[in-house]
Design an enzyme around this catalytic site. Structure first.
Site, PDB file in Angstrom:
ATOM      1  N   ASP A 227       7.265  -2.538  -6.163  1.00 57.61           N
ATOM      2  CA  ASP A 227       5.895  -2.173  -6.530  1.00 57.61           C
ATOM      3  C   ASP A 227       5.062  -1.843  -5.298  1.00 57.61           C
ATOM      4  O   ASP A 227       3.848  -2.013  -5.298  1.00 57.61           O
ATOM      5  CB  ASP A 227       5.233  -3.298  -7.331  1.00 57.61           C
ATOM      6  CG  ASP A 227       5.194  -4.622  -6.562  1.00 57.61           C
ATOM      7  OD1 ASP A 227       5.785  -4.684  -5.468  1.00 57.61           O
ATOM      8  OD2 ASP A 227       4.572  -5.577  -7.056  1.00 57.61           O
ATOM      9  N   GLU A 228       5.707  -1.341  -4.248  1.00 59.15           N
ATOM     10  CA  GLU A 228       5.014  -0.991  -3.015  1.00 59.15           C
ATOM     11  C   GLU A 228       4.979   0.526  -2.834  1.00 59.15           C
ATOM     12  O   GLU A 228       5.993   1.211  -2.998  1.00 59.15           O
ATOM     13  CB  GLU A 228       5.695  -1.638  -1.808  1.00 59.15           C
ATOM     14  CG  GLU A 228       5.600  -3.162  -1.786  1.00 59.15           C
ATOM     15  CD  GLU A 228       6.213  -3.740  -0.537  1.00 59.15           C
ATOM     16  OE1 GLU A 228       7.140  -3.110   0.021  1.00 59.15           O
ATOM     17  OE2 GLU A 228       5.778  -4.816  -0.105  1.00 59.15           O
TER      18      GLU A 228
END
Length: 303
Positions: A227-228
């Site tokens: 989720d980066e």
């Protein structure tokens, strides 16, 4: 009983063999003048607005290449040089890949130049359509450099673009000018746990879409994994980076529709303004540290 040999003249047989070749092929004399072409050569010329007068028998192919080179074609310049080398005996063959797009299609060809043996000299020039191979190569290259879910550049390509941005200096630039946003989604794991990984993928796609709508045409958005995300914004000052950070933060704060529920997956956005010449790894590390400071602030407010 069958005949021992064919009565067909050798010249007619050679012409038939030449026409049977699928690639556009021409035979040149020692001076580079076209002395014969096959059907594929004639058909390609007609299909692309050419004519016998411009590409047919009697035309000097070296001159054709030189005229294209004068109009700015680097490929034509290379072809002319390689063709002259083969015609002069400096080399026996040459190969050049080049793009040949049309208004309706992207195409690539492999030009092969082979020396003709014998006292007369000359060369055979063939244009082999390699579009299918080049498209496959492009697909592999894209898959190796882009995130399969979102289609965004992956970490490797993002690093490459950041390095390129940090290595470019304009004549009138006096301030650090490469902005980087390091983004981590808060509580994303809870989406996967509560709604499933398919819902999590939809959130990631939604985030990618929102980021695309927030950045400038020359900026790069990358998915670093999980989720980066990262945003690389060249040619920006402190005020511009601050405004970009606020836009991205507001966009990520909007709720996502998941299985009929309105779910907020806020993003922690760390910003760093890099000077031209800094190392990409150091810049990403600084942006990552800034992101963790924002995330820590979010956690303190939540408690």
């Amino acid at each position: 009983m069958g005949r021992e040999g064919s009565t067909e003249p050798a010249s007619e047989l050679a012409a038939a063999v030449l026409d049977a070749l699928p690639d556009a092929t021409a035979v040149l004399d020692a001076a580079g003048t076209i002395i014969t072409v096959n059907r594929a050569w004639r058909m390609f010329a007609l299909d692309n607005g050419g004519s016998e007068a411009s590409t047919g028998v009697g035309v000097n192919y070296v001159d054709v290449c030189n005229r294209s080179a004068e109009q700015g074609s680097d490929e034509a310049r290379s072809v002319a040089a390689d063709l002259l080398a083969v015609l002069s005996g400096e080399s026996v063959d040459a190969e050049i890949e080049y793009a040949c797009p049309s208004p309706s299609a992207r195409r690539w060809f492999l030009l092969r130049i082979n020396q003709l043996a014998g006292a007369r000299g000359g060369a055979v020039v063939s244009h082999v359509n390699i579009t299918r191979r080049k498209m496959i190569e492009e697909d592999f290259a894209h898959a190796a450099s882009h995130d399969p879910l979102s289609g965004l550049p992956n970490r490797s390509l993002a690093d490459e673009r950041l390095t390129a941005a940090l290595g470019t200096r304009g004549a009138r630039r006096r301030v650090p000018d490469v902005g980087v946003l390091y983004i981590d989604l808060d509580d994303f794991k809870s989406v996967n746990d509560q709604f499933g990984h398919a819902a999590g993928d939809e959130v990631l796609l939604g985030v990618a879409h929102r980021l695309r709508s927030m950045v400038r045409p020359g900026d790069t958005i990358g998915r670093l994994g999980g989720d980066e995300f990262v945003v690389i914004a060249p040619r920006i000052d402190d005020a511009g980076l601050t405004a970009l950070t606020r836009r991205v933060t507001r966009a990520l704060a909007r709720p996502h529709a998941i299985h009929g529920d309105s779910v907020r997956v806020r993003g922690s956005v760390g910003a760093y303004l890099a000077a031209v010449g800094e190392q990409a790894a150091d810049v990403l590390r600084n942006a990552d540290l800034a992101m963790y400071r924002i995330k820590h602030r979010h956690r303190r407010r939540a408690t």
